[in-house]
Design a protein around this motif. Sequence first.
Motif, PDB file in Angstrom:
ATOM      1  N   GLU A   1      46.861  35.703  32.584  1.00 28.88           N
ATOM      2  CA  GLU A   1      46.968  35.894  34.009  1.00 28.88           C
ATOM      3  C   GLU A   1      48.343  35.692  34.519  1.00 28.88           C
ATOM      4  O   GLU A   1      48.935  35.943  35.715  1.00 28.88           O
ATOM      5  CB  GLU A   1      46.194  35.208  34.796  1.00 28.88           C
ATOM      6  CG  GLU A   1      44.677  35.544  34.788  1.00 28.88           C
ATOM      7  CD  GLU A   1      43.825  35.519  33.252  1.00 28.88           C
ATOM      8  OE1 GLU A   1      42.960  35.830  32.883  1.00 28.88           O
ATOM      9  OE2 GLU A   1      44.332  34.355  32.908  1.00 28.88           O
TER      10      GLU A   1
ATOM     11  N   THR B   1      51.624  40.388  45.521  1.00 31.98           N
ATOM     12  CA  THR B   1      51.541  40.582  44.179  1.00 31.98           C
ATOM     13  C   THR B   1      52.558  41.080  43.516  1.00 31.98           C
ATOM     14  O   THR B   1      53.135  42.026  43.932  1.00 31.98           O
ATOM     15  CB  THR B   1      50.081  41.262  43.784  1.00 31.98           C
ATOM     16  OG1 THR B   1      49.038  40.627  44.488  1.00 31.98           O
ATOM     17  CG2 THR B   1      49.950  41.179  42.413  1.00 31.98           C
TER      18      THR B   1
ATOM     19  N   ASP C   1      43.892  42.617  41.016  1.00 31.35           N
ATOM     20  CA  ASP C   1      43.783  43.053  39.457  1.00 31.35           C
ATOM     21  C   ASP C   1      44.394  44.377  39.592  1.00 31.35           C
ATOM     22  O   ASP C   1      44.576  45.039  40.454  1.00 31.35           O
ATOM     23  CB  ASP C   1      42.389  42.981  39.316  1.00 31.35           C
ATOM     24  CG  ASP C   1      42.182  43.189  37.446  1.00 31.35           C
ATOM     25  OD1 ASP C   1      42.325  42.276  36.987  1.00 31.35           O
ATOM     26  OD2 ASP C   1      41.838  44.194  37.327  1.00 31.35           O
ATOM     27  N   SER C   2      44.714  44.550  38.211  1.00 31.95           N
ATOM     28  CA  SER C   2      45.317  45.785  37.877  1.00 31.95           C
ATOM     29  C   SER C   2      44.612  47.051  38.043  1.00 31.95           C
ATOM     30  O   SER C   2      44.987  48.109  38.220  1.00 31.95           O
ATOM     31  CB  SER C   2      45.971  45.785  36.494  1.00 31.95           C
ATOM     32  OG  SER C   2      44.858  45.702  35.710  1.00 31.95           O
TER      33      SER C   2
ATOM     34  N   TYR D   1      42.937  47.584  40.816  1.00 32.84           N
ATOM     35  CA  TYR D   1      43.265  48.263  42.180  1.00 32.84           C
ATOM     36  C   TYR D   1      44.368  49.140  42.043  1.00 32.84           C
ATOM     37  O   TYR D   1      44.125  50.213  42.510  1.00 32.84           O
ATOM     38  CB  TYR D   1      43.771  46.870  42.950  1.00 32.84           C
ATOM     39  CG  TYR D   1      42.850  45.959  43.694  1.00 32.84           C
ATOM     40  CD1 TYR D   1      41.779  45.390  42.703  1.00 32.84           C
ATOM     41  CD2 TYR D   1      43.056  45.591  44.840  1.00 32.84           C
ATOM     42  CE1 TYR D   1      40.979  44.551  43.390  1.00 32.84           C
ATOM     43  CE2 TYR D   1      42.050  44.595  45.532  1.00 32.84           C
ATOM     44  CZ  TYR D   1      41.062  44.104  44.641  1.00 32.84           C
ATOM     45  OH  TYR D   1      40.318  43.267  45.326  1.00 32.84           O
TER      46      TYR D   1
ATOM     47  N   GLU E   1      44.494  44.534  26.913  1.00 33.82           N
ATOM     48  CA  GLU E   1      44.831  43.095  26.993  1.00 33.82           C
ATOM     49  C   GLU E   1      45.509  42.879  25.803  1.00 33.82           C
ATOM     50  O   GLU E   1      45.993  41.476  25.731  1.00 33.82           O
ATOM     51  CB  GLU E   1      43.373  42.394  26.864  1.00 33.82           C
ATOM     52  CG  GLU E   1      42.593  42.314  28.104  1.00 33.82           C
ATOM     53  CD  GLU E   1      41.399  41.174  27.988  1.00 33.82           C
ATOM     54  OE1 GLU E   1      41.689  40.258  28.443  1.00 33.82           O
ATOM     55  OE2 GLU E   1      40.233  41.858  27.539  1.00 33.82           O
TER      56      GLU E   1
ATOM     57  N   SER F   1      46.442  39.206  36.411  1.00 29.91           N
ATOM     58  CA  SER F   1      45.645  40.142  35.548  1.00 29.91           C
ATOM     59  C   SER F   1      45.881  40.223  34.159  1.00 29.91           C
ATOM     60  O   SER F   1      47.117  40.445  33.923  1.00 29.91           O
ATOM     61  CB  SER F   1      45.723  41.584  36.182  1.00 29.91           C
ATOM     62  OG  SER F   1      44.856  42.429  35.367  1.00 29.91           O
TER      63      SER F   1
END
Length: 498
Positions: free
Chosen positions: A149, A180, A213-214, A216, A236, A257
């Motif tokens: 994160e 962010t 979070d990505s 969005y 990831e 994220s």
Amino acid sequence: MFGFFKKEKSQKLSSDIYENMKLIKTIFLNDKTIIFRTYHQDKNTFMLIYSDGMVKTDYINNILESIINVNIKDKITIDFLKNHLPSANIQTSEDFDEVIGCILTGYVVILINDDNRALLIKAKEGNTRNIEEPPSESIIRGPREGFTESLLINLSLIRRRIPHKDLKFLFKSIGKYTKTQICIAYINSIASEKIINEVINRLDDINIDGILDSGYIAELICDNPFCPFQTIGATERPDVACAKLLEGRVIILVDGSPFVLTIPYLFIESFQSCEDYYVNFIFASFNRILRILGFILTTFIPSLYISLVNFHQELLPTPLVLSITAARNGIPFPTVVEAFGMIFLFEILREAGTRLPKPIGQAVSIVGALIIGDAAVTARFVSAPMVIITALTGITEFLIPQLTWAVIIYRFIILLFSSFFGLYGMFFGILIMFIRLLSLKSFGVPYTLHTISIDLQDIKDTSIRGPWWAMKYRPIILGAKNVIRNKSQKPKEKINLE
């Protein structure tokens, strides 16, 4: 980084340290997490402001010790402290809004009387999750590192794999309240300028309260928000992100994220795995063909079964028709109701197994698959062939996790057409799906381009994975500046020394 909190017209700091403190306390009224510490030393008055829990306590003590141990009787300036404090990340600013933003994001702010500037020292607490293998993309062979994160840690994982001057990081701040940090990464000598500019423009158009979070970002900048097929990739794994960069793609990292967005994203990528590039190309190609076959089976098998059993029995062998008829003897529901009910029940069990804790989720899946399925057949609620069809549909769905939601939606759409028109309805539903796929674009790149190509150069890294010595060019569809990525020659037979 400090400019993220600036506005076009913002208030300036005062040269009176107590006036600045009064304004800051007005903003953080009754907020006990904002700490003010004032020190007097000869002719100098210092004030440290920081957010408790956001900064390292040991770091603050070191700063205080360094200030107190300064052996100067005259007035100390901000410039003097900037050059003498033990910090690698230190800046000055006279912008009031920037100072407030830095306090909220893990900076120590130092104010000195009779100076309208503030010293901004990064001292953010580093309590982050350890680097570990991502659970959503587990592999047998390959790197075990996964994104966390922390944006800075994620950037270091990428920089360590691509230590090249052409790797560029462009930072932005999005979210009215969350501020962010977003990072756009690309390789300047490879990536297409049009795609980079399009990504930047879409991010600039975002005006939202917060980004957590990505996901969005993906929903706000995607080409087709109402289409179940994803046109923006997510991973990831740092090795996957770096591989995308080396192909000419752009990636977006979001602070907080572990999922990194890759742009553009093509349909064929849903059938590819990072492990395909770490094993022999023959096995990798076989696995990709299995995934494509799994997509076909999980999407079309229920519709095909309904069409053949209800409308086109003449296409089935007579013994098979008799076997299915015998199995359906005594079943109170039509075949179509059976199909919809069993598939819907399977999706309920899948979702329940995913959301529950891992040990309980596995138990739910086993109970649902074995006990409930067997009990339903024994009680004559559903037929045994339908249980087999549902099981095959569900198992093949797990081969393509990136297409899960699209497969679920189009499976029900095609099944609905098949229940009314048989094979004609099934092919009509398939036609609708393929028309939708062919009409999609991902940041100007056709979503299915080269997916069904028969050109040898085009298919070297699509439905099959060619050997590395044969994949000399990057995907042309991305508009990469430098299309050549590999100049290695085909391995030659070694000399036998015996």
